[in-house]
Write a protein that holds these residues in place. Structure first.
Motif, PDB file in Angstrom:
ATOM      1  N   GLU A  31      -7.290   2.159   7.686  1.00 34.80           N
ATOM      2  CA  GLU A  31      -7.367   1.826   6.265  1.00 34.80           C
ATOM      3  C   GLU A  31      -7.090   3.046   5.387  1.00 34.80           C
ATOM      4  O   GLU A  31      -6.400   2.947   4.361  1.00 34.80           O
ATOM      5  N   VAL A  68     -13.596   0.912  -3.979  1.00 38.06           N
ATOM      6  CA  VAL A  68     -13.486  -0.100  -2.927  1.00 38.06           C
ATOM      7  C   VAL A  68     -13.738   0.543  -1.566  1.00 38.06           C
ATOM      8  O   VAL A  68     -14.427  -0.031  -0.707  1.00 38.06           O
ATOM      9  N   GLU A  75      -9.441  -5.245  -3.166  1.00 36.31           N
ATOM     10  CA  GLU A  75      -8.384  -4.235  -3.261  1.00 36.31           C
ATOM     11  C   GLU A  75      -7.102  -4.833  -3.816  1.00 36.31           C
ATOM     12  O   GLU A  75      -6.402  -4.186  -4.610  1.00 36.31           O
ATOM     13  N   SER A 108       0.827  -1.203   0.000  1.00 37.94           N
ATOM     14  CA  SER A 108       0.000   0.000   0.000  1.00 37.94           C
ATOM     15  C   SER A 108       0.861   1.253   0.000  1.00 37.94           C
ATOM     16  O   SER A 108       2.067   1.211   0.233  1.00 37.94           O
ATOM     17  N   LEU A 155      -9.785   2.182  -6.648  1.00 34.72           N
ATOM     18  CA  LEU A 155      -9.370   2.150  -5.249  1.00 34.72           C
ATOM     19  C   LEU A 155     -10.384   2.888  -4.384  1.00 34.72           C
ATOM     20  O   LEU A 155     -10.803   2.396  -3.323  1.00 34.72           O
ATOM     21  N   ARG A 160      -5.098  -3.577  -7.184  1.00 35.82           N
ATOM     22  CA  ARG A 160      -3.662  -3.290  -7.220  1.00 35.82           C
ATOM     23  C   ARG A 160      -2.935  -4.148  -8.256  1.00 35.82           C
ATOM     24  O   ARG A 160      -1.849  -3.782  -8.707  1.00 35.82           O
ATOM     25  N   THR A 202      -3.610   3.675   2.770  1.00 33.05           N
ATOM     26  CA  THR A 202      -3.691   3.896   1.323  1.00 33.05           C
ATOM     27  C   THR A 202      -3.366   5.321   0.906  1.00 33.05           C
ATOM     28  O   THR A 202      -3.416   5.634  -0.292  1.00 33.05           O
TER      29      THR A 202
END
Length: 713
Positions: free
Chosen positions: A653, A636, A504, A238, A633, A508, A657
């Motif tokens: 979280e 999500v 996620e 991340s 992203l 990615r 990110t």
């Protein structure tokens, strides 16, 4: 190093107050402090398992006080503060959020402001006990018992370091028991080293823990470890780790994480109905606390020996301050599942992110109706003050407070054609067109294309509004005192989140279509099912009475209501009568959406990542997300809100990110002026730094202390 030493030396002994038995049962967290700690005990099969059972007590800390929401939900995009400012610095990021614990002398609203040092101290407290188990339980002869005890110890240590890492970055890595040695010299590990330790511990737990809940509900299993191991591997790939994680194979980490997620998803299926997770809580140790979806929970029960300092206080944090603004029409009591401490006020984003027509999760999460449970004024007075007709006067059990969760482009209430909106203490004339009754407190979310819900607070200040529509995930009708501890478990991880971790990872890897397919499984559960009554509502208040779905009657059910609730004849209601008046089992779905009544199934399925729902497109436009990666992203994270709203991990979280600052600025008006990149880390507690010494026993210089601190603090 007084604070870590306190935990490393004394933690194991103190934890004995929460030692559990090793028998399988619905709730194994019972007091059993009759044994003594010795090396021989910890190397004995029974003693090691008892010591490992005691580890579970450490996680209850997370939900015992104001830090439950302060360090996990404040300062993000989903919640802001209400009028109560107990934990305000954690939401506003003002200069009171620094390395010193914020006390009234340093600007806190009261003595309950969450301390910066709280998580730091408590996580090392659990780590110290885990170290003791790991050091001694390796000598247990029975392989099955040895692996169980070691697996639980490795899991707690890995989990606690994960929580520290998320908040502080690199921390002190202590993996050996203190054995009575007081140390004041420590090195701070790098982020890379800290996360590597977390992954190692969780890998050990994954290899050693059984697949079944052998202790009963709440047992950490192989799948609990797999879920958090997947999260740790995702974390390494991340944005917050981008400056140093290049040496790790991105695809290998993400592929392994997806495989772990698939393993969890296959073994721990979703609950059939979103209701089952939170709203249909029927009492202490009820069957829904054993749902296969639940991977980790902080156990609570009615046993007074397992309450005390860190009992379940979460029911305090999500209701609006209805007893203050309702004009006396809605009184609070243990028959209402939540207290109106109004700590966590949803933002405009938290309402707007839902499809209010098709997403049942919205209506199974938000409490939109409070029943009228006290006749505060006569019909004659209400008619005269509010300009309504006598036949429009509500009775006990009619709507006392309603929240209309409409959309920004809904203009049905522009010009207030059904009368003026307002709270109970201010004259207003709103008559619900669906019931023909005046509502003492009626609030739309949007009117005239603008967000207006926060305009109705008593203070008149939108930054400290006490009027909002709260969520029901902590409601508990089993409390026997209005302010008594709750008895329900607190879910800390579930496979519903595992789907989002997998999605996620797919984003990615550039597999956007795969991510949509994964999320569509969650959305399928969130759809209205054929035949479902969209106007029905319930929550954990139902545990108050067996006749309304609870497992048994509350022991206070027959007593008179504490607040002396009265009907229009002057008769004082019992708690049972107050409960039935308050719990209407109705929501404002049809008033909020304006659609015709239907029992048909709804459709939340997304056909393509290039065609996201209108709610998401508006949010993506607001934050300027244009590339496929940024769009997906953030999608999500929108879905995380719809699925996981209020579930204790939003700050971690978003910081992981790099989305924290952008989304807080866009959607949290109270955080927006101050939040900046440095806030993706918490300050290292100053009281810890001040106790450190050099290896030769001399005190640290100011420069050395500064080097210990995270940048910007």
């Amino acid at each position: 190093m007084r604070y870590i030493n306190k935990t490393l030396v004394c933690g194991a002994l103190s934890m004995l107050a929460l030692m559990g038995t090793t028998s399988c049962g619905d709730d194994f967290l019972k007091e059993d402090a009759g044994h003594k700690v010795t090396d021989a005990l910890l190397e004995d099969e029974t003693g090691a398992l008892k010591m490992a059972a005691g580890l579970y007590g450490n996680i209850r800390w997370h939900f015992g006080y104001e830090w439950a929401y302060g360090i996990t939900l404040y300062g993000c995009d989903e919640f802001t503060n209400g009028a109560d400012l107990t934990a305000e610095p954690w939401n506003t990021y003002d200069n009171r959020l620094n390395a010193l614990d914020c006390t009234p002398a340093l600007g806190a609203a009261n003595k309950n402001c969450p301390a910066v040092s709280a998580l730091w101290d408590e996580m090392y407290y659990g780590i110290s006990t885990a170290n003791l188990v790991i050091d001694k339980a390796v000598n247990v002869q029975n392989e099955d018992s040895r692996n169980k005890a070691l697996g639980e110890a490795y899991f707690l240590r890995g989990y606690n370091y994960y929580r520290l890492f998320c908040q502080y970055g690199g921390v002190v890595l202590q993996t050996e028991p203190a054995n009575g040695v007081v140390r004041k010299f420590y090195d701070r590990a790098t982020e890379d080293e800290t996360l590597a330790q977390i992954i190692s511990d969780l890998e050990n737990a994954y290899q050693m823990l059984p697949k079944d809940k052998w202790r009963g509900n709440g047992t950490w299993t192989k799948y609990t470890a797999a879920h958090f191991l997947a999260k740790a591997l995702l974390y390494r790939q991340s944005e917050r780790c981008a400056s140093w994680a290049g040496k790790y194979d991105k695809n290998a980490d993400l592929t392994r994480a997806i495989a772990l997620c698939d393993e969890v998803i296959a073994a721990c299926p979703l609950a059939p109905d979103y209701w089952d997770l939170y709203a249909k809580w029927t009492g202490v140790d009820c069957k829904n606390e054993g749902l296969s979806e639940i991977l980790m929970a902080a156990e609570h029960n009615e046993d007074s020996s397992t309450q005390g300092r860190f009992g379940n206080r979460t029911y305090n944090y999500f209701d609006p301050q209805f007893s203050n603004f309702s004009g006396g029409w809605v009184q609070r009591g243990q028959y209402i599942g939540g207290m109106d401490f109004q700590r966590c006020r949803p933002t405009e984003y938290a309402y707007s992110v839902f499809d209010n027509v098709n997403d049942a999760r919205m209506w199974k999460t938000f409490k939109t109706v409070y029943g009228l449970n006290h006749a505060n004024k006569t019909t004659e007075a209400v008619v005269a003050e509010n300009g309504i007709k006598a036949e429009q006067m509500p009775g006990i059990g009619d709507e006392g407070i309603i929240f209309i969760l409409n959309k920004k482009d809904d203009h049905r209430f522009d010009g207030e054609p059904y009368g003026t909106f307002g709270r109970g203490g201010v004259p207003h004339s709103f008559v619900n067109p669906l019931t023909g009754k005046w509502v003492p407190n009626a609030f739309p979310t949007f009117m005239g294309g603008k967000y207006v819900l926060f305009n109705y607070g008593v203070s008149g200040n939108t930054a400290t509004s006490n009027v909002f529509c709260g969520i029901n995930k902590t409601a508990d009708g089993s409390r026997t005192g209005e302010k008594g501890d709750a008895h329900r478990d607190v879910i800390m991880a579930r496979s519903g989140e595992t789907y989002l971790v997998k999605a996620e990872c797919q984003v990615r890897q550039g597999d956007y279509a795969g991510a949509i397919n994964t999320i569509n499984i969650l959305r399928a559960r969130g759809q209205w099912k054929n035949g479902e009554d969209r106007s029905y509502y319930t929550d954990g208040s139902m545990a108050f009475l067996k006749s309304d779905g609870g497992d048994k009657d509350n022991s206070t059910a027959a007593a008179q209501a504490v607040k002396k609730n009265k009907d229009f004849t002057g008769k004082v209601l019992t708690n049972t009568e107050a409960y039935y008046a308050s719990m209407t089992h109705k929501n404002t779905y049809y008033l909020s959406t304006g659609i015709a009544e239907t029992t048909e199934a709804s459709d939340l399925q997304i056909k393509s990542y290039t065609q996201l729902p209108a709610e998401d497109e508006a949010i993506l436009k607001e934050i300027g997300a244009t590339s496929d990666y940024d769009r997906m992203l953030n999608f999500v994270f929108n879905e995380r809100t719809r699925e996981l709203l209020g579930e204790w991990n939003r700050w971690d979280e978003l910081a992981r990110t790099g989305l924290l600052v952008k989304r807080a600025k866009a959607f949290n008006p109270e955080a927006a002026p101050n939040v900046q990149d440095r806030h993706m880390y918490r300050p290292i507690p100053q009281k810890f730094i001040d106790t450190l010494q050099n290896e030769d026993g001399t005190n640290l210089s100011d420069a050395a202390k500064k080097a210990w601190q995270n940048p910007g603090y």
